[in-house]
Structure formats: C-alpha cells, structure tokens
Design a protein around this motif. Structure first.
Motif, short mmCIF file in Angstrom:
data_model
loop_
_atom_site.label_atom_id
_atom_site.label_comp_id
_atom_site.label_asym_id
_atom_site.label_seq_id
_atom_site.Cartn_x
_atom_site.Cartn_y
_atom_site.Cartn_z
N ALA A 1 2.04 1.64 -3.52
CA ALA A 1 0.98 1.81 -4.52
C ALA A 1 0.18 3.09 -4.31
O ALA A 1 -0.30 3.69 -5.26
N PHE A 2 0.02 3.50 -3.04
CA PHE A 2 -0.74 4.71 -2.76
C PHE A 2 0.14 5.92 -3.03
O PHE A 2 0.77 6.48 -2.15
N VAL B 1 0.82 -1.21 0.00
CA VAL B 1 0.00 0.00 0.00
C VAL B 1 0.86 1.26 0.00
O VAL B 1 0.57 2.23 -0.70
N SER C 1 -3.77 0.26 -7.82
CA SER C 1 -3.97 1.47 -7.02
C SER C 1 -5.11 2.30 -7.59
O SER C 1 -5.98 2.80 -6.87
#
Length: 308
Positions: free
Chosen positions: A60-61, A57, A129
């Motif tokens: 990807a974020f 995360v 994402s």
C-alpha cells in the motif's frame, strides 16, 4: 452510463435520505449531531483501525500513489488560494481556508463507498494508503499556513500548534494505533477485533446519512462565482491532475482508479470544521460542500466512465 449511475446513485441516495429526514423534521438536529459524533469519533476510527492493522503496508505504501494524489492536492490548495485572492479579492485567511477545502476531498464518506461500489472491497488498498496520510498532510499544510498568516508564528510554537491539532483528532489517533499494531505485530484478541469490525461496518452508512443531515443546515449563500470556481477545482481539475500524474508515475489501473476517484470527491465536512475553527470563509465553504456533493453524482460518473 446506466451501469455507472447504478454504481454511484445508492451512495447519494443515502445522503439524500439523511437530508430529507432532517428537512421533514423526522430526524432532529440533535440526532444528526449524535450520529455524526458516533460516525466520526467511533465508527470511522474503528473502520480505519481495522484497515490499518491488517493493511499490507509494503504494497500500500507506494510512492507513486502518494505522489500522484498529494502533489495534485497541494497544487489544488495553491490554485484555490491564489485564485480566490487574485480573481475574487478574498482576504488572505479566507484564501487559505478555501485552499484547504479544495485540498481536503471527502476521502472517507464519499471516496470509500464510491470506490467500493464500483470495484469491490478488495480495491480499497490504495484508498486506505491515501487516507492514512491525508488528514496529517492536509492539517499540516492548512494549519501551518494559517498560523503563519495570522500571527507570523514560527519555529517551536508553530510545530506545537500543528501537532496539537492533529493528535486531538480521533481519526489520526486510530490510524496511528492501527499502524502501530501492524508494524509491531502486536497480537489483538479476536473478540476485540470482532467488536471493532462490528462498529466499523456501521461507519459508512451512518456517516453518509448524517452527512445529508448536516448538509441540510448549509444554506446556499456566498459568492456564486467562488463556489463554481471551487467546485471546478475539486471535481475536475484535481482528479485530472491525479490522472496525469498517475500516468506519469506508471500506476497500475487499480491504483489509478483509487487516486482519481478519491481526488474527484467533493470537499468533506472537515473543510467546514477547519474554516469554523478560524472563523473565516464559512458561508462559501459550506455552500461549496452542499453543491459539490450534489454535483459529485455527475462528475464521479464521468470519471468512472473514462477510468480503465
């Protein structure tokens, strides 16, 4: 150019196989409906649950990725809606559905397989994402605007309507479940994940084949000028904005590829579902999905040729 066509063509051959199977009555309408229910309510949610539960995360974020994609999507929604109103005199509710169609690119059934074919399965983090937020973002914009335009609904009633529509969606629920497992570090038995992955591997081929069958039902009807306008926005303008914003936000080449290719996909079936839900602009959106999906063979090849 030949290498690019080799990458892109198999995806669309599977769509064409589904189209031909229904056209020749080898595959019935009921079978298509069953296959699409399996893909959209079971296989794709399994694919997304597995991806979200294992997604890095933090990597990807990326606000640059999300900003480049969703700013271009929102701008496309506005351009399509105002363009349909000012250039073609469409009713306001038609314009909102038309804007939704351009904004909601086919990130799952086309964006994932095209990116995977071009750059491999390890290149999909930015795709996932975008997908994680795409349905929520587009439904929020589309439903909020439509409900306000229809009846001036506002406040708590509007929030209730938007949330109800989003969280009846199997894709939204699977994304939320996968992210919950990820964030909370919930242990999932390996035998369960093996079953999830087994179903998930069927998602893309089943959905692509079913997409061909669904497209066969769409008759090429509606305003030809509006259809051309929407295809231009979906396949050229939106990815071009994503490309420019990606450069502005200094995305790396992998992120830029995912943003541009995802934005360059034709409108997805969800666009038709949205228009059908409100009973507006169904013919023109169905036709845009049909022609846009066919044109994506050419336009995706163009974007692959110019991407780093």
């Amino acid at each position: 150019m030949l290498d690019i066509l080799i990458i892109v063509t198999p995806v669309f051959l599977v769509v064409a196989a589904g189209y031909a199977a229904v056209w020749q009555k080898v595959f019935s309408d009921a079978a298509v409906d069953g296959l699409m229910i399996f893909a959209q309510k079971f296989a794709i949610p399994c694919l997304l649950f597995a991806a979200m539960s294992e997604l890095d995360v933090a990597a990807a974020f990326d606000l640059g990725v999300l900003g480049a994609y969703f700013i271009s999507a929102l701008a496309s929604f506005a351009f399509a809606g105002f363009g349909a109103r000012l250039l073609f005199g469409r009713p306001v509710q038609d314009c909102i559905a038309i804007g939704f169609a351009v904004m909601f690119a086919n990130t799952l059934l086309l964006g994932l397989p095209v990116t995977e074919r071009a750059y491999g399965p390890d290149a999909l983090d930015a795709n996932f994402s975008i997908i994680a937020f795409n349905a929520a973002f587009c439904y929020f914009v589309g439903i909020t605007t439509m409900e306000f335009a229809r009846a001036g609904v506002a406040g708590v009633a509007l929030i209730r309507t938007v949330l109800s529509a989003m969280f009846r969606n199997a894709i939204m629920l699977s994304i939320a479940a996968g992210l919950s497992v990820n964030f909370l570090a919930i242990p999932v038995p390996s035998v369960f994940m093996d079953a999830v992955n087994l179903i998930g591997r069927a998602a893309l081929p089943a959905a692509l084949f079913g997409l061909g069958g669904v497209i066969y039902r769409y008759k090429p009807e509606g305003d030809a000028r509006t259809i051309v306008f929407l295809c231009l926005l979906s396949l050229i303008v939106q990815p071009a904005m994503g490309f420019g914003l990606g450069a502005l936000f200094d995305l790396d080449k992998e992120q830029l590829r995912s943003v541009v290719l995802t934005a360059a996909m034709a409108p997805g079936i969800t666009a038709y579902i949205f228009s059908d839900m409100y009973g507006v602009a169904r013919r023109v959106i169905a036709s845009t999905i049909l022609f846009g999906t066919a044109l994506t063979v050419v336009t995706a090849s163009f974007w692959l040729a110019i991407l780093p």
